[in-house]
Scaffold this motif. Structure first.
Motif, PDB file in Angstrom:
ATOM      1  N   LEU A  55       0.857  -1.187   0.000  1.00 57.15           N
ATOM      2  CA  LEU A  55       0.000   0.000   0.000  1.00 57.15           C
ATOM      3  C   LEU A  55       0.893   1.236   0.000  1.00 57.15           C
ATOM      4  O   LEU A  55       1.811   1.330   0.808  1.00 57.15           O
ATOM      5  CB  LEU A  55      -0.903   0.007   1.239  1.00 57.15           C
ATOM      6  CG  LEU A  55      -1.715  -1.252   1.511  1.00 57.15           C
ATOM      7  CD1 LEU A  55      -2.431  -1.141   2.854  1.00 57.15           C
ATOM      8  CD2 LEU A  55      -2.719  -1.497   0.383  1.00 57.15           C
ATOM      9  N   THR A  56       0.637   2.157  -0.918  1.00 55.73           N
ATOM     10  CA  THR A  56       1.443   3.370  -1.012  1.00 55.73           C
ATOM     11  C   THR A  56       0.570   4.583  -0.724  1.00 55.73           C
ATOM     12  O   THR A  56      -0.464   4.781  -1.376  1.00 55.73           O
ATOM     13  CB  THR A  56       2.086   3.507  -2.399  1.00 55.73           C
ATOM     14  OG1 THR A  56       2.881   2.349  -2.671  1.00 55.73           O
ATOM     15  CG2 THR A  56       2.975   4.738  -2.464  1.00 55.73           C
ATOM     16  N   PHE A  57       0.985   5.399   0.243  1.00 56.50           N
ATOM     17  CA  PHE A  57       0.246   6.588   0.641  1.00 56.50           C
ATOM     18  C   PHE A  57       0.979   7.841   0.139  1.00 56.50           C
ATOM     19  O   PHE A  57       2.128   7.767  -0.298  1.00 56.50           O
ATOM     20  CB  PHE A  57       0.087   6.636   2.162  1.00 56.50           C
ATOM     21  CG  PHE A  57      -0.731   5.500   2.710  1.00 56.50           C
ATOM     22  CD1 PHE A  57      -2.087   5.634   2.928  1.00 56.50           C
ATOM     23  CD2 PHE A  57      -0.132   4.271   2.978  1.00 56.50           C
ATOM     24  CE1 PHE A  57      -2.837   4.582   3.413  1.00 56.50           C
ATOM     25  CE2 PHE A  57      -0.874   3.210   3.471  1.00 56.50           C
ATOM     26  CZ  PHE A  57      -2.234   3.361   3.685  1.00 56.50           C
ATOM     27  N   ASN A  58       0.303   8.974   0.207  1.00 57.32           N
ATOM     28  CA  ASN A  58       0.915  10.212  -0.277  1.00 57.32           C
ATOM     29  C   ASN A  58       1.820  10.866   0.765  1.00 57.32           C
ATOM     30  O   ASN A  58       2.477  11.861   0.481  1.00 57.32           O
ATOM     31  CB  ASN A  58      -0.174  11.209  -0.711  1.00 57.32           C
ATOM     32  CG  ASN A  58      -1.061  11.634   0.445  1.00 57.32           C
ATOM     33  OD1 ASN A  58      -1.246  10.886   1.410  1.00 57.32           O
ATOM     34  ND2 ASN A  58      -1.627  12.824   0.370  1.00 57.32           N
ATOM     35  N   GLU A  59       1.869  10.302   1.971  1.00 59.79           N
ATOM     36  CA  GLU A  59       2.747  10.803   3.024  1.00 59.79           C
ATOM     37  C   GLU A  59       3.355   9.616   3.766  1.00 59.79           C
ATOM     38  O   GLU A  59       2.865   8.496   3.676  1.00 59.79           O
ATOM     39  CB  GLU A  59       1.980  11.674   4.020  1.00 59.79           C
ATOM     40  CG  GLU A  59       1.440  12.968   3.451  1.00 59.79           C
ATOM     41  CD  GLU A  59       0.706  13.792   4.499  1.00 59.79           C
ATOM     42  OE1 GLU A  59       0.382  14.943   4.204  1.00 59.79           O
ATOM     43  OE2 GLU A  59       0.458  13.277   5.608  1.00 59.79           O
ATOM     44  N   ASP A  60       4.420   9.887   4.507  1.00 60.95           N
ATOM     45  CA  ASP A  60       5.017   8.844   5.330  1.00 60.95           C
ATOM     46  C   ASP A  60       4.018   8.359   6.373  1.00 60.95           C
ATOM     47  O   ASP A  60       3.170   9.122   6.848  1.00 60.95           O
ATOM     48  CB  ASP A  60       6.269   9.365   6.030  1.00 60.95           C
ATOM     49  CG  ASP A  60       7.438   9.537   5.066  1.00 60.95           C
ATOM     50  OD1 ASP A  60       7.315   9.106   3.902  1.00 60.95           O
ATOM     51  OD2 ASP A  60       8.462  10.113   5.472  1.00 60.95           O
ATOM     52  N   VAL A  61       4.145   7.084   6.735  1.00 53.27           N
ATOM     53  CA  VAL A  61       3.259   6.452   7.702  1.00 53.27           C
ATOM     54  C   VAL A  61       4.033   6.193   8.988  1.00 53.27           C
ATOM     55  O   VAL A  61       5.203   5.784   8.962  1.00 53.27           O
ATOM     56  CB  VAL A  61       2.695   5.134   7.132  1.00 53.27           C
ATOM     57  CG1 VAL A  61       1.925   4.357   8.185  1.00 53.27           C
ATOM     58  CG2 VAL A  61       1.801   5.431   5.931  1.00 53.27           C
ATOM     59  N   ASP A  62       3.382   6.430  10.124  1.00 57.71           N
ATOM     60  CA  ASP A  62       4.005   6.156  11.419  1.00 57.71           C
ATOM     61  C   ASP A  62       4.081   4.640  11.610  1.00 57.71           C
ATOM     62  O   ASP A  62       3.050   3.965  11.673  1.00 57.71           O
ATOM     63  CB  ASP A  62       3.161   6.787  12.531  1.00 57.71           C
ATOM     64  CG  ASP A  62       3.865   6.748  13.881  1.00 57.71           C
ATOM     65  OD1 ASP A  62       4.682   5.827  14.101  1.00 57.71           O
ATOM     66  OD2 ASP A  62       3.581   7.613  14.722  1.00 57.71           O
ATOM     67  N   PRO A  63       5.281   4.073  11.708  1.00 59.86           N
ATOM     68  CA  PRO A  63       5.408   2.614  11.835  1.00 59.86           C
ATOM     69  C   PRO A  63       4.840   2.057  13.131  1.00 59.86           C
ATOM     70  O   PRO A  63       4.590   0.857  13.238  1.00 59.86           O
ATOM     71  CB  PRO A  63       6.922   2.382  11.744  1.00 59.86           C
ATOM     72  CG  PRO A  63       7.537   3.673  12.152  1.00 59.86           C
ATOM     73  CD  PRO A  63       6.592   4.745  11.691  1.00 59.86           C
ATOM     74  N   ASN A  64       4.597   2.917  14.125  1.00 57.05           N
ATOM     75  CA  ASN A  64       4.080   2.448  15.412  1.00 57.05           C
ATOM     76  C   ASN A  64       2.582   2.186  15.386  1.00 57.05           C
ATOM     77  O   ASN A  64       2.052   1.527  16.285  1.00 57.05           O
ATOM     78  CB  ASN A  64       4.391   3.475  16.513  1.00 57.05           C
ATOM     79  CG  ASN A  64       5.879   3.651  16.735  1.00 57.05           C
ATOM     80  OD1 ASN A  64       6.617   2.674  16.782  1.00 57.05           O
ATOM     81  ND2 ASN A  64       6.327   4.890  16.848  1.00 57.05           N
ATOM     82  N   PHE A  65       1.894   2.708  14.380  1.00 61.02           N
ATOM     83  CA  PHE A  65       0.441   2.591  14.364  1.00 61.02           C
ATOM     84  C   PHE A  65      -0.086   2.043  13.043  1.00 61.02           C
ATOM     85  O   PHE A  65      -1.156   2.420  12.584  1.00 61.02           O
ATOM     86  CB  PHE A  65      -0.213   3.955  14.650  1.00 61.02           C
ATOM     87  CG  PHE A  65       0.212   4.547  15.958  1.00 61.02           C
ATOM     88  CD1 PHE A  65      -0.117   3.942  17.147  1.00 61.02           C
ATOM     89  CD2 PHE A  65       0.968   5.711  15.997  1.00 61.02           C
ATOM     90  CE1 PHE A  65       0.274   4.485  18.361  1.00 61.02           C
ATOM     91  CE2 PHE A  65       1.368   6.261  17.200  1.00 61.02           C
ATOM     92  CZ  PHE A  65       1.023   5.647  18.392  1.00 61.02           C
ATOM     93  N   ALA A  66       0.657   1.150  12.413  1.00 54.37           N
ATOM     94  CA  ALA A  66       0.211   0.519  11.166  1.00 54.37           C
ATOM     95  C   ALA A  66      -0.401  -0.836  11.498  1.00 54.37           C
ATOM     96  O   ALA A  66       0.272  -1.710  12.053  1.00 54.37           O
ATOM     97  CB  ALA A  66       1.373   0.367  10.192  1.00 54.37           C
ATOM     98  N   GLN A  67      -1.664  -1.017  11.184  1.00 55.76           N
ATOM     99  CA  GLN A  67      -2.374  -2.251  11.470  1.00 55.76           C
ATOM    100  C   GLN A  67      -3.049  -2.757  10.203  1.00 55.76           C
ATOM    101  O   GLN A  67      -3.481  -1.962   9.357  1.00 55.76           O
ATOM    102  CB  GLN A  67      -3.422  -2.023  12.558  1.00 55.76           C
ATOM    103  CG  GLN A  67      -2.833  -1.523  13.871  1.00 55.76           C
ATOM    104  CD  GLN A  67      -3.903  -1.115  14.861  1.00 55.76           C
ATOM    105  OE1 GLN A  67      -4.877  -0.469  14.499  1.00 55.76           O
ATOM    106  NE2 GLN A  67      -3.736  -1.510  16.110  1.00 55.76           N
ATOM    107  N   ALA A  68      -3.164  -4.074  10.080  1.00 55.60           N
ATOM    108  CA  ALA A  68      -3.776  -4.647   8.879  1.00 55.60           C
ATOM    109  C   ALA A  68      -4.420  -5.990   9.204  1.00 55.60           C
ATOM    110  O   ALA A  68      -4.006  -6.705  10.124  1.00 55.60           O
ATOM    111  CB  ALA A  68      -2.737  -4.814   7.769  1.00 55.60           C
ATOM    112  N   ILE A  69      -5.448  -6.309   8.432  1.00 58.23           N
ATOM    113  CA  ILE A  69      -6.151  -7.591   8.519  1.00 58.23           C
ATOM    114  C   ILE A  69      -6.354  -8.095   7.103  1.00 58.23           C
ATOM    115  O   ILE A  69      -6.691  -7.325   6.194  1.00 58.23           O
ATOM    116  CB  ILE A  69      -7.513  -7.426   9.225  1.00 58.23           C
ATOM    117  CG1 ILE A  69      -7.325  -7.355  10.744  1.00 58.23           C
ATOM    118  CG2 ILE A  69      -8.448  -8.584   8.893  1.00 58.23           C
ATOM    119  CD1 ILE A  69      -8.604  -7.118  11.504  1.00 58.23           C
ATOM    120  N   VAL A  70      -6.140  -9.376   6.893  1.00 60.24           N
ATOM    121  CA  VAL A  70      -6.395 -10.007   5.599  1.00 60.24           C
ATOM    122  C   VAL A  70      -7.567 -10.971   5.786  1.00 60.24           C
ATOM    123  O   VAL A  70      -7.503 -11.869   6.639  1.00 60.24           O
ATOM    124  CB  VAL A  70      -5.154 -10.758   5.081  1.00 60.24           C
ATOM    125  CG1 VAL A  70      -5.465 -11.435   3.748  1.00 60.24           C
ATOM    126  CG2 VAL A  70      -3.980  -9.797   4.920  1.00 60.24           C
TER     127      VAL A  70
END
Length: 197
Positions: A55-70
């Protein structure tokens, strides 16, 4: 008389220019982070299951709050650990998810603290395997929430739709205010010119 008009007009023009700059800065501040692309693409049809989704966003993402579900075709949700590198978030696809319709649900926080949540979907051709039922049974016990729950230490999360609608409303308010101010200044200049004739 021309000097008097110039002494009035120059400050007004300067004020209008400052207003335009202020409005531009406020509009930029209301811009939010958003997903700009994914690999595979949202809605793609694939011949084989990818090992991960980027997933590519238009700004940097905080690595401490990245969550995902498949989630698989039966909507069995499997939380996974996402890897963050700047604006890119890599979501691993569990080996239990092999074929059929797949949903990748994400919730991230951009570097400026703005939460972004959503999902992408893609389909892998072929029927889902039925050999191993134990893993599916275990996975069925996991949370099937539409998006990962925010951690207690995460910033206050607000629905992305409400953020966007609030931003749009503020942009309309600021734009309308600027338009009214410009019209008022123009009318004042015309009236002052008529009085001095």
């Amino acid at each position: 008389m021309p000097r008097q008009r110039a002494s009035i007009t120059v400050p007004l023009i300067s004020a209008l220019a400052a207003l335009v700059l202020l409005l531009g800065g406020a509009t930029a501040a209301l811009a939010h982070s958003e997903l700009i692309s994914s690999d595979p693409d949202d809605g793609a049809s694939l011949g084989s299951m990818p090992s991960s989704v980027t997933l590519t966003f238009n700004e940097d993402v905080d690595p401490n709050f990245a969550q995902a579900i498949v989630a698989d075709e039966q909507d069995v949700a499997r939380p996974v650990t996402a890897e963050v590198s700047g604006p890119r978030v890599t979501v691993p696809v569990p080996p239990e998810v092999r074929q059929g319709a797949v949903q990748v649900r994400y919730r991230v926080v951009s570097a400026d603290g703005h939460p972004v949540a959503g999902e992408i979907r893609f389909t892998v051709a072929g029927a889902a395997p039925t050999g191993d039922t134990s893993s599916a049974t275990d996975a069925a016990a996991t949370s099937q929430a539409p998006a990962p729950a925010a951690t207690p230490s995460a910033p206050a999360q607000t629905p992305a739709g409400q953020d966007e609608s609030a931003s749009t409303l503020w942009m309309y308010v600021l734009t309308g205010f600027a338009a009214l101010l410009v019209v008022g200044v123009g009318v004042a200049i015309v009236l002052m010119g008529r009085r001095r004739r």
